[in-house]
Design a protein around this motif. Structure first.
Motif, PDB file in Angstrom:
ATOM      1  N   HIS A  57       0.838  -1.203   0.000  1.00  0.00           N
ATOM      2  CA  HIS A  57       0.000   0.000   0.000  1.00  0.00           C
ATOM      3  C   HIS A  57       0.870   1.248   0.000  1.00  0.00           C
ATOM      4  O   HIS A  57       1.561   1.528   0.978  1.00  0.00           O
ATOM      5  N   PHE A  59       0.879   5.356  -0.355  1.00  0.00           N
ATOM      6  CA  PHE A  59      -0.053   6.478  -0.288  1.00  0.00           C
ATOM      7  C   PHE A  59       0.336   7.560  -1.285  1.00  0.00           C
ATOM      8  O   PHE A  59       1.463   8.034  -1.291  1.00  0.00           O
ATOM      9  N   TYR A 194       0.879   2.213   8.795  1.00  0.00           N
ATOM     10  CA  TYR A 194      -0.572   2.439   8.727  1.00  0.00           C
ATOM     11  C   TYR A 194      -1.274   2.062  10.035  1.00  0.00           C
ATOM     12  O   TYR A 194      -2.214   2.731  10.458  1.00  0.00           O
ATOM     13  N   MET A 346      -6.548   4.658  -1.539  1.00  0.00           N
ATOM     14  CA  MET A 346      -6.798   5.062  -0.149  1.00  0.00           C
ATOM     15  C   MET A 346      -7.259   6.508  -0.057  1.00  0.00           C
ATOM     16  O   MET A 346      -8.166   6.840   0.716  1.00  0.00           O
ATOM     17  N   ASP A 347      -6.638   7.389  -0.844  1.00  0.00           N
ATOM     18  CA  ASP A 347      -7.022   8.807  -0.741  1.00  0.00           C
ATOM     19  C   ASP A 347      -8.460   9.015  -1.206  1.00  0.00           C
ATOM     20  O   ASP A 347      -9.203   9.824  -0.638  1.00  0.00           O
TER      21      ASP A 347
END
Ligand code: FAD
Length: 365
Positions: A57, A59, A194, A346-347
């Motif tokens: 993941h 970001f 995270y 995610m955003d």
């Protein structure tokens, strides 16, 4: 006792929980896994290396508001993701850029020459209706075969002719030597990971969290407002059938070296059953000598619902569930990747959860 119930503690659920709690609402978060964080959860491998058990993941965002919201809960470290693809026995940059064309075809082109070269490869297909047609129209058959066809078909377990073009449309072409995977303004990793970010978001007096708990086992609690970030078809007991998801399996492999591969992710489109190998130390920046861990990623049909499979049929089924959702929207809202059956970064999950909470408040929640 509670004002709002939130199903799921991934980014979507955690943002909603934090927002409602900050406004004084009593919030119950129900999460069926043993941890918060959803698919962004990170943890330490027995070797001491920080890994992402549900896949790498990274970001990245262009949204000022998302960054400033999340920055309340974490510090960041800059990180630019790079990916290589294994084709014809060599590792070449991906997304396709000037260097990729040079390595694969031996052509040293300028930006304009690459545009003309790609245009020459592309086929005149006016309204492509599937991945294969759309990629033939964008980049032609040869690049499609080498870089996309087999990766896409492994990833989705279906012929590319059955998949909607949106799946590959988001992968860019670079008419430059820019070999970064993302070009967003903010490309960052949470400095302490995270899971720490999620703890900072959710650790507040008016949020209660039930882990290892399926919503089905607590739905009789009669909580007036519900945010569902779990699968929308499951919420309605699959009355219109199952929405299809693709899942993944990871083999985590320990290597007694500082680094096992040159960049964080190497794609293997044409060989092996797996699609890619990711080395987490590149991403997390963790400094731990003589040991590293890679995650080998195998797509699979069953298991945790990871990627919504976008086909014409799944879109029709989704419409039935959207109609059901409309009928109860005054007290139940569906948010996030599983709640809306949509691929969110995610955003995007954070932005959409923030927007949903605003809309709920405007309509009197
Ligand atoms: P989730 O994280 O899936 O959270 C939903 C939660 O609901 C889960 O924890 C689940 O256990 C819980 N739940 C479901 N049903 C129930 C139930 N009945 N009862 C209780 N709980 C329930 N995004 C990026 O921006 N960058 C990346 O690099 C990136 N890489 C990715 C790699 C992979 C392999 C995958 C699959 C996704 C990746 N994403 C990435 C997307 C990212 O994971 C999503 O944007 C994010 O997880 C969305 O959060 P969410 O809360 O909507 O869903």
């Amino acid at each position: 006792m509670y004002d709002v119930a939130i199903i799921g503690a991934g980014f979507s659920g955690a943002v909603c929980a934090e927002r409602f709690a900050s406004l004084g609402r009593k919030v119950l978060v129900v999460e069926k896994r043993f941890h918060v964080g959803g698919n962004a959860y990170d943890t330490f491998h027995p070797s001491g290396v920080l890994i992402h058990p549900y896949g790498p993941h990274i970001f990245h965002t262009n949204s000022e508001s998302v960054i400033s919201y999340l920055s309340q809960f974490t510090e960041w470290r800059p990180y630019q993701h790079r990916v290589l693809t294994s084709v014809d026995g060599q590792l070449v940059p991906f997304p396709i850029n000037l260097r990729t064309i040079e390595n694969v075809y031996g052509l040293k082109l300028t930006s304009d020459e690459m545009k003309a070269w790609i245009a020459n490869q592309a086929e005149p297909i006016l309204n492509p209706i599937n991945v294969e047609q759309s990629m033939h129209a964008r980049i032609g058959k040869d690049l499609y075969q080498r870089f996309f066809k087999h990766y896409t078909e492994k990833q989705w377990g279906r012929p590319a002719t059955e998949l909607l073009p949106t799946i590959t449309n988001r992968i860019p072409l670079r008419y430059s030597y820019d070999d970064r995977y993302f070009t967003d303004r903010y490309q960052l990793m949470p400095l302490y990971g995270y899971s720490a970010l999620f703890r900072n978001m959710l650790n507040r007096p008016n949020i209660s969290i039930l882990l290892n708990t399926d919503w089905a086992s607590v739905k009789d609690l009669k909580i007036p407002k519900i945010i569902c970030t779990g699968p929308i078809d499951e919420y309605f007991d699959y009355v219109h059938g199952h929405l299809p998801y693709r899942s993944l399996h990871f083999d985590f492999i320990e290597h007694p070296v500082d680094f096992a591969q040159p960049v964080a992710t190497v794609n293997y489109p044409n060989d092996y059953d797996f699609t890619r190998i990711t080395e987490f130390k590149h991403i997390t920046g963790q400094r731990i000598p003589h040991i590293t861990v890679t995650g080998v990623e195998y797509p699979q049909e069953s298991g945790e619902p990871f990627y919504p499979v976008l086909t014409k049929e799944s879109q029709r089924t989704l419409e039935h569930y959207q109609e059901e959702a409309k009928r109860i929207e005054s007290h139940v809202q569906f948010v996030g990747r599983l709640g809306t059956f949509r691929y969110y970064n995610m955003d995007q999950a954070v932005a959409s959860a923030l927007q949903t909470v605003d809309e709920c408040l405007n309509s009197g929640w």
